[in-house]
Design an enzyme around this catalytic site. Structure first.
Site, PDB file in Angstrom:
ATOM      1  N   GLY A 274      -2.648  -6.437  -6.614  1.00  0.00           N
ATOM      2  CA  GLY A 274      -3.030  -5.029  -6.599  1.00  0.00           C
ATOM      3  C   GLY A 274      -1.830  -4.150  -6.843  1.00  0.00           C
ATOM      4  O   GLY A 274      -0.686  -4.543  -6.595  1.00  0.00           O
TER       5      GLY A 274
ATOM      6  N   GLY B 110       0.226   3.763  -6.669  1.00  0.00           N
ATOM      7  CA  GLY B 110       1.299   4.674  -7.040  1.00  0.00           C
ATOM      8  C   GLY B 110       2.622   4.345  -6.393  1.00  0.00           C
ATOM      9  O   GLY B 110       3.684   4.615  -6.948  1.00  0.00           O
ATOM     10  N   MET B 111       2.594   3.741  -5.210  1.00  0.00           N
ATOM     11  CA  MET B 111       3.838   3.485  -4.496  1.00  0.00           C
ATOM     12  C   MET B 111       4.411   2.101  -4.746  1.00  0.00           C
ATOM     13  O   MET B 111       5.624   1.919  -4.732  1.00  0.00           O
ATOM     14  CB  MET B 111       3.630   3.671  -2.991  1.00  0.00           C
ATOM     15  CG  MET B 111       3.426   5.118  -2.572  1.00  0.00           C
ATOM     16  SD  MET B 111       3.226   5.274  -0.785  1.00  0.00           S
ATOM     17  CE  MET B 111       4.857   4.753  -0.233  1.00  0.00           C
TER      18      MET B 111
ATOM     19  N   LYS C  39       3.899  -6.249   0.057  1.00  0.00           N
ATOM     20  CA  LYS C  39       3.916  -5.001  -0.708  1.00  0.00           C
ATOM     21  C   LYS C  39       5.352  -4.609  -1.030  1.00  0.00           C
ATOM     22  O   LYS C  39       6.168  -4.377  -0.135  1.00  0.00           O
ATOM     23  CB  LYS C  39       3.238  -3.881   0.090  1.00  0.00           C
ATOM     24  CG  LYS C  39       3.172  -2.552  -0.662  1.00  0.00           C
ATOM     25  CD  LYS C  39       2.353  -1.532   0.121  1.00  0.00           C
ATOM     26  CE  LYS C  39       2.260  -0.225  -0.657  1.00  0.00           C
ATOM     27  NZ  LYS C  39       1.420   0.763   0.070  1.00  0.00           N
TER      28      LYS C  39
ATOM     29  N   ASP D 225      -5.129   8.659   4.193  1.00  0.00           N
ATOM     30  CA  ASP D 225      -5.501   8.269   2.824  1.00  0.00           C
ATOM     31  C   ASP D 225      -6.697   7.324   2.840  1.00  0.00           C
ATOM     32  O   ASP D 225      -6.711   6.310   2.153  1.00  0.00           O
ATOM     33  CB  ASP D 225      -4.312   7.620   2.114  1.00  0.00           C
ATOM     34  CG  ASP D 225      -4.510   7.592   0.584  1.00  0.00           C
ATOM     35  OD1 ASP D 225      -5.280   8.432   0.064  1.00  0.00           O
ATOM     36  OD2 ASP D 225      -3.917   6.721  -0.076  1.00  0.00           O
TER      37      ASP D 225
END
Length: 521
Positions: free
Chosen positions: A19, A22-23, A41, A139
């Site tokens: 996946g 934006g970050m 991540k 979010d």
């Protein structure tokens, strides 16, 4: 990819990307110490950012890890570790091999209300756990909801989460998050609170059942403006979830239900339990004005059946500005959600959450007396008792009674453009919605400009009920109407019907709410 197979922090072997946002990019990785799969991540490199901006971005990531690690719950992704890779922080998390809700909803796909409620239950459980730990997610959106095996729902990506008491990491004028799911107060630059996450949950549920975000426009700026000021478009597929979604998307944070109330409403909808009430004036006592944005329309279904004539069309006269006062009950919250739920949440707000709504309304006497005590009469209203119909209800002080048939009574405002009609059908048919469908067929034949907004089954006073809302054009202007019918097959059906100029709907709609809330048979 060049990074595949690379070892991070001497422990996590990158397998493949699963996946990207934006970050950063989320990788499937192997934890070579514990021999398990994890999600890792890694932040993207941003060469266009200044050193201070990069530092802010990295601190956000570390904060994500700290925030998520504070929330221990089956519906929240587990954070295992935070490590550095080439100077960049990486978050090591539980690997959940599952699509996101966003994946499921791509291309305008929708879910049945009951399935959306099931997913919503997992989300609200995660939100409650986060809020209890002092963490705001900020979010919540379909892309951050994982749909795991065995029906598990997992809220992930606390990348912009904010811990109570922590300083903000955004610059003046900067909004962090996904615009489609950002609460109005955040759009306006105000400080978000727990109710901001609930607004985002409501927006997520809206997309789940309607196939699009509630305020999506062509540009981000137009979307932001719509979220801040535009009324919510009528829902067509939300069914029993509509009252809850509508109140979650209230412009005023104080008008939204709590997480606990939201959970109860979702549970009732998912389990198919019965509902009773939904009011938008959450936690405002008995004061305040109604601005149309927190409007509580009856919605959600069950049944009742009575035949009655085609809805009356008010005569054409001059427009006027009506009163805007609306009774707000504390129960608006208690009932608003316990009531929101179910097969069809109608809302009959009672003053303390249980005002004897369940009594049977049938009468054998020609002049029956009300069996339930009406709610307190709102300011600017008077209570009328109609012996002919055996009911009582509040009407605005300056509205006058018109002569009508033996089975109906109508009150109109001073201009004659808006009117409230109470009708009775005795004996009632199988269900009110069947009655409404018959009337609709007649209405279509007589009013080519008729357009249905919704027609749904619900319950009212623990009886089968239906709510019907539509628009049509008179000789000089457009009108909007809402009709609530309820009763028992073979007994009596009562109908509460309001029609008013569409352009002044926000002014007149509270009259329907007050008549409905104070109606006693």
């Amino acid at each position: 990819m060049a990074d595949e197979g690379r070892l991070v922090a001497g422990r996590y072997r990158l397998v493949e990307p699963v996946g990207s946002g934006g970050m950063g990019t989320v990788w499937l990785a192997e934890d070579e110490v514990l021999a398990r799969r994890v999600a890792l991540k890694r932040l993207h490199t941003h060469p266009h950012l200044s050193d201070s901006e990069v530092a802010t971005l990295y601190e956000r990531t570390r904060r994500e890890a700290r925030s998520a690690a504070r929330v221990v719950h089956p519906n929240v992704v587990v954070v295992h570790d935070v490590v550095e890779d080439d100077g960049r922080p990486c978050i090591v998390m539980e690997y959940v091999p599952a699509p996101t809700l966003g994946d499921v909803l791509k291309g305008g796909h929708t879910l049945p209300p009951e399935e959306a409620a099931r997913i919503g239950l997992g989300m609200i459980a995660a939100v409650r756990a986060a809020h209890a730990a002092g963490v705001l997610h900020r979010d919540i959106k379909p892309g951050n909801v994982l749909l795991g095996a065995g029906g598990r729902v997992v809220l992930t990506d606390f990348g912009i989460a904010q811990t109570a008491g922590a300083s903000t990491l955004t610059q003046t004028g900067e909004m962090v998050g996904s615009i489609d799911f950002m609460a109005p107060e955040r759009i306006r630059g105000q400080k978000p609170g727990p109710s901001s996450d609930l607004w985002s949950l409501g927006a997520t549920l809206y997309q789940a059942v309607e196939g699009r975000p509630p305020y999506r426009r062509d540009t981000a700026m137009e979307t932001a403006y719509a979220i801040a000021v535009d009324p919510l478009a009528p829902m067509r597929q939300a069914g029993p979830l509509e009252p809850l979604i509508e109140i979650l998307l209230s412009k005023n944070p104080e008008d939204r239900p709590t997480a606990e109330q939201t959970e109860r409403a979702l549970q009732a909808t998912w389990s198919g339990g019965s509902t009773t009430t939904l009011s938008a004036g959450v936690a405002h006592g008995t004061h305040g004005t109604h601005d149309g944005t927190q409007d509580t329309a009856p919605t959600a279904p069950t049944q009742t059946s009575p035949p009655r004539p085609t809805p009356p069309v008010p005569p054409e006269k001059g427009p006027r500005g009506g009163r805007k006062r609306k009774r707000r009950s504390l129960l608006a919250v208690a009932v608003a959600l316990a009531a929101v739920a179910a097969a069809g949440a109608l809302f009959v707000s009672s003053q303390d959450g249980g005002d004897g709504d369940a009594a049977d309304s049938r009468r054998t006497s020609s002049a029956p007396t009300p069996s339930t005590a009406p709610s307190p009469v709102p300011d600017g209203y008077r209570l009328v008792r109609d012996k002919q119909l055996g009911v009582s209800f509040p009407v605005p002080d300056d509205w006058t009674r018109n002569k009508g048939a033996a089975d109906a009574v109508t009150y109109t405002d001073p201009t004659g453009l808006a009117g409230i009609t109470i009708g009775m059908v005795d004996p009632a048919g199988s269900h009110p919605i069947e009655h409404f469908k018959d009337i609709e067929a007649n209405t279509k034949a007589n009013y080519p400009t008729y357009r249905r907004l919704r027609m749904q089954k619900t319950t009212f006073k623990d009886k089968p009920a239906a709510v019907w809302e539509f628009t049509f054009h008179g000789r000089a202007r457009a009108f909007r109407a809402i009709d609530l019918g309820y009763g028992t097959p073979g007994g009596r059906e009562y109908d509460i019907y309001l029609s008013a100029p569409d352009a002044e709907w926000d002014t007149f709609r509270p009259v329907f709410d007050n008549v409905r809330d104070g109606f006693a048979d």
